[in-house]
Write an enzyme that holds these catalytic residues in place. Structure first.
Site, mmCIF file in Angstrom:
data_model
loop_
_atom_site.group_PDB
_atom_site.id
_atom_site.type_symbol
_atom_site.label_atom_id
_atom_site.label_comp_id
_atom_site.label_asym_id
_atom_site.label_seq_id
_atom_site.Cartn_x
_atom_site.Cartn_y
_atom_site.Cartn_z
ATOM 1 N N HIS A 205 0.864 -1.186 0.000
ATOM 2 C CA HIS A 205 0.000 0.000 0.000
ATOM 3 C C HIS A 205 0.901 1.236 0.000
ATOM 4 O O HIS A 205 1.885 1.285 0.748
ATOM 5 C CB HIS A 205 -0.886 -0.021 1.254
ATOM 6 C CG HIS A 205 -1.854 1.123 1.284
ATOM 7 N ND1 HIS A 205 -2.982 1.158 0.487
ATOM 8 C CD2 HIS A 205 -1.855 2.288 1.976
ATOM 9 C CE1 HIS A 205 -3.628 2.286 0.699
ATOM 10 N NE2 HIS A 205 -2.973 2.997 1.595
ATOM 11 N N GLU B 198 8.527 1.608 -2.515
ATOM 12 C CA GLU B 198 7.704 0.390 -2.589
ATOM 13 C C GLU B 198 8.512 -0.796 -3.124
ATOM 14 O O GLU B 198 8.420 -1.910 -2.614
ATOM 15 C CB GLU B 198 6.498 0.616 -3.512
ATOM 16 C CG GLU B 198 5.443 1.511 -2.933
ATOM 17 C CD GLU B 198 4.208 1.576 -3.827
ATOM 18 O OE1 GLU B 198 3.783 0.548 -4.370
ATOM 19 O OE2 GLU B 198 3.672 2.683 -3.985
HETATM 20 C C1 GRF Z 1 1.297 0.669 -6.069
HETATM 21 O O1 GRF Z 1 1.326 2.013 -5.753
HETATM 22 C C2 GRF Z 1 0.855 -0.158 -4.889
HETATM 23 O O2 GRF Z 1 1.190 0.428 -3.656
HETATM 24 C C3 GRF Z 1 -0.640 -0.179 -5.050
HETATM 25 O O3 GRF Z 1 -0.856 -0.261 -6.428
HETATM 26 C C4 GRF Z 1 0.248 0.326 -7.113
HETATM 27 C C5 GRF Z 1 0.748 -0.661 -8.112
HETATM 28 O O4 GRF Z 1 1.786 -0.116 -8.885
HETATM 29 N N1 GRF Z 1 -1.228 -1.275 -4.318
HETATM 30 P P1 GRF Z 1 2.593 -1.033 -9.891
HETATM 31 O O5 GRF Z 1 1.555 -1.622 -10.852
HETATM 32 O O6 GRF Z 1 3.270 -2.091 -9.105
HETATM 33 O O7 GRF Z 1 3.535 -0.135 -10.594
#
Ligand code: GRF
Length: 219
Positions: free
Chosen positions: A120, A190
């Site tokens: 998240h 992330e």
């Molecule tokens: C990310 O920001 C994640 O936190 C959320 O959805 C987005 C997915 O991004 N759950 P990606 O497709 O991995 O670039």
């Protein structure tokens, strides 16, 4: 304290929604390929056949599947069964939600206790829950006046964004930030956070007590 023992060799699945770009998926695939994560991808499941994340998976030689939740709008148990059939067939030991925007059906959550992770783009338990996704999260963070944001990798339970927290990485919120500049900074974090969480899981270095996930020495 109950340790979370990974299946070995660890076979990982990812789920993505809609036309998600799959950058977290890409980071996880790269970490498996480099050996940073002691596991391999067994399957990537998307809700649409035109998902860019599927192209990423195919380019890496990973089997793919498409399950449209729309087909099961009034049949949650059927949706769960369709997903479980794929996860079982590919002998999946860890399911990573990577841009999957729905609540997983309870049948799937129950079948994989402490074996489903989500990422998240905020520091949970703040700025999470139903409807909090994408730029809405970053808008809310900026409006709140918070000076830090970040990302959270957590185990999945039956609610949105509510399971035990595995890894968090904090980022700054700058005075000049827009939702998209903050999103870009958080996204870099992330990728690191998701790789760290899956790597800890794969090496048997997680234990859990109540809501607390500890990082132990592992195997
Ligand atoms: C990310 O920001 C994640 O936190 C959320 O959805 C987005 C997915 O991004 N759950 P990606 O497709 O991995 O670039």
């Amino acid at each position: 304290m109950p340790e979370i023992a990974p299946a070995t060799p660890l076979r990982i699945a990812a789920m993505v929604s809609g036309r998600g770009r799959g950058s977290n998926l890409g980071a996880l695939i790269a970490a498996c390929e480099s050996g940073e994560v002691a596991g391999s991808f067994a399957v990537v499941i998307a809700t649409r056949s035109d998902s860019p994340a599927l192209e990423r998976a195919k380019a890496a030689g990973i089997p793919t599947a498409v399950v449209s939740p729309r087909k099961y709008e009034t049949d949650e148990a059927g949706y769960a069964l369709a997903l479980l059939r794929i996860l079982n067939r590919h002998k999946v030991g860890l399911l990573c939600l990577a841009g999957y925007m729905r609540r997983l059906p309870p049948g799937v959550v129950a079948a994989y206790p402490n074996r489903i992770m989500n990422i998240h783009p905020a520091l949970l338990p703040l700025f999470g829950g139903q409807g909090m996704y994408g730029e809405k999260v970053h808008e809310a963070v900026i409006e709140s006046g918070m000076k830090v944001s970040g990302c959270t990798v957590h185990f999945v339970d039956e609610e949105y964004d509510s399971g035990p927290i595995i890894v968090q990485i904090a980022t700054t919120v700058e005075d000049t930030d827009t939702p998209s500049s903050l999103a870009a900074r958080v996204l870099t974090a992330e990728h690191r956070a998701y790789v760290e969480a899956v790597s800890l899981f794969a090496s048997g270095s997680l234990s859990i007590e109540g809501r607390r996930v500890r990082h132990t020495s592992g195997s």
